[in-house]
Design an enzyme around this catalytic site. Structure first.
Site, short mmCIF file in Angstrom:
data_model
loop_
_atom_site.label_atom_id
_atom_site.label_comp_id
_atom_site.label_asym_id
_atom_site.label_seq_id
_atom_site.Cartn_x
_atom_site.Cartn_y
_atom_site.Cartn_z
N TYR A 14 -65.58 -141.15 42.76
CA TYR A 14 -64.19 -141.03 42.83
C TYR A 14 -63.65 -140.61 44.08
O TYR A 14 -62.22 -140.41 43.99
CB TYR A 14 -64.09 -139.85 41.62
CG TYR A 14 -64.56 -140.34 40.38
CD1 TYR A 14 -64.10 -141.11 39.57
CD2 TYR A 14 -65.57 -139.53 39.94
CE1 TYR A 14 -64.59 -141.54 38.33
CE2 TYR A 14 -65.97 -140.02 38.49
CZ TYR A 14 -65.61 -141.04 37.82
OH TYR A 14 -65.87 -141.31 36.41
N HIS A 19 -56.41 -140.79 41.39
CA HIS A 19 -56.39 -140.03 40.76
C HIS A 19 -56.86 -138.64 41.46
O HIS A 19 -56.88 -137.44 40.78
CB HIS A 19 -57.50 -140.18 39.19
CG HIS A 19 -57.23 -139.70 38.19
ND1 HIS A 19 -55.55 -139.25 37.95
CD2 HIS A 19 -57.80 -139.35 37.00
CE1 HIS A 19 -55.70 -138.81 36.57
NE2 HIS A 19 -56.70 -138.98 36.03
N TYR A 60 -64.60 -132.70 35.02
CA TYR A 60 -63.80 -133.69 35.01
C TYR A 60 -62.32 -133.51 34.83
O TYR A 60 -61.90 -132.35 34.15
CB TYR A 60 -64.27 -134.64 34.07
CG TYR A 60 -65.59 -135.45 34.58
CD1 TYR A 60 -65.41 -136.37 35.52
CD2 TYR A 60 -66.98 -135.11 34.19
CE1 TYR A 60 -66.44 -137.21 36.14
CE2 TYR A 60 -68.04 -135.78 34.81
CZ TYR A 60 -67.82 -136.48 35.68
OH TYR A 60 -69.02 -137.24 36.46
N ASN A 62 -59.90 -133.84 32.75
CA ASN A 62 -59.51 -133.42 31.43
C ASN A 62 -60.17 -131.92 31.23
O ASN A 62 -59.62 -131.50 29.96
CB ASN A 62 -59.62 -134.24 30.11
CG ASN A 62 -61.11 -134.48 30.16
OD1 ASN A 62 -62.08 -134.54 30.83
ND2 ASN A 62 -61.42 -135.43 28.96
N ASN A 108 -53.90 -135.87 31.94
CA ASN A 108 -54.82 -135.07 31.32
C ASN A 108 -55.08 -133.95 32.06
O ASN A 108 -55.54 -132.75 31.62
CB ASN A 108 -55.99 -135.93 31.04
CG ASN A 108 -55.61 -136.88 29.78
OD1 ASN A 108 -54.79 -136.59 29.06
ND2 ASN A 108 -56.42 -137.97 29.87
#
Length: 181
Positions: A14, A19, A60, A62, A108
Site C-alpha cells: 500500500y 489512500h 486497516y 476502516n 472509511n
C-alpha cells in the site's frame, strides 16, 4: 498536547498509494523535523514529545478509530486537540483543505474515527487525490509519475500546515493555508 494522525493502510503493497496520503504526510513531517515514529502501542506507531504526538495506525483504514481512541484515552487528549490527515476523492489532485468538522464524506477511515469518538467535530486536513472510475481500485492504486510530482510538492505545504496546527489555533492555520494548496 496535540495529536496528528495520518491515515493509511499498513504494508509495503500500500506504500505510495492514493489512500496512503495521510501516511505520506506524516512521513514528510518526520523528514522536516528530523524525527522518527519510534513508539509502538495500540496497534500503531508514533512519535511523542511534550507538545504533540505524530501517529500512524497500523490497522486497516476502516479500523483507524480503535487506535485513535486508545491513544487519546491513554494520553488524555481531547478531541479538540486531534487533527486527522487523509485522502479525499472529491478534491482535485494537488488541492488540500483544512476543516474544523464535517461528515466522513464516504471515507472509511475518518468514518470509523467519527463513530468511535461519537462526534463529527474532528479537525481534518484533506488532500485531494482526484476521482477514478472504480473507487476502490482507484484509491488503492499508485500515483502516476506526473501525479506523484504534484503530490510531492503539496505534501510540503501539508506538513507545514500540520506543524502549524500544533502551535496555533486551527482558524489561524485555515486562514493561512486554505487556498494556498
Amino acid at each position: 498536547m496535540k495529536l496528528i494522525v495520518g491515515l493509511g493502510n499498513p504494508g509495503t503493497e500500500y506504500e505510495k498509494t492514493r489512500h496512503n496520503i495521510g501516511f505520506m504526510a506524516v512521513d514528510k513531517i518526520c523528514e522536516k523535523l528530523n524525527i522518527s515514529l519510534n513508539e509502538k502501542k495500540f496497534n500503531g506507531i508514533f512519535y511523542r514529545n511534550k507538545d504533540f504526538i505524530l501517529a500512524k495506525p497500523l490497522t486497516y483504514m476502516n479500523k483507524s478509530g480503535d487506535f485513535v481512541q486508545a491513544l487519546m484515552q491513554y494520553y488524555d487528549i481531547s478531541v479538540e486537540d486531534l487533527i486527522v490527515v487523509y485522502d479525499d476523492m472529491d478534491l482535485l489532485i494537488g488541492k488540500a483543505v483544512i476543516r474544523q468538522k464535517g461528515s466522513s464524506g464516504g471515507h472509511n477511515g475518518i468514518k470509523d474515527i467519527i463513530e468511535k469518538l461519537k462526534t463529527e467535530n474532528i479537525k481534518r486536513l484533506k488532500v485531494g487525490i482526484g476521482r477514478g472510475d472504480n473507487a476502490i481500485n482507484f484509491v488503492l492504486g499508485k500515483f502516476s509519475i506526473a501525479d506523484y510530482q504534484i503530490i510531492d510538492k503539496i505534501l510540503d505545504g501539508v506538513a507545514d500546515a500540520l506543524v502549524s496546527c500544533i502551535y496555533n489555533d486551527v482558524r489561524f492555520v485555515m486562514n493561512k493555508f486554505n487556498g494556498s494548496f
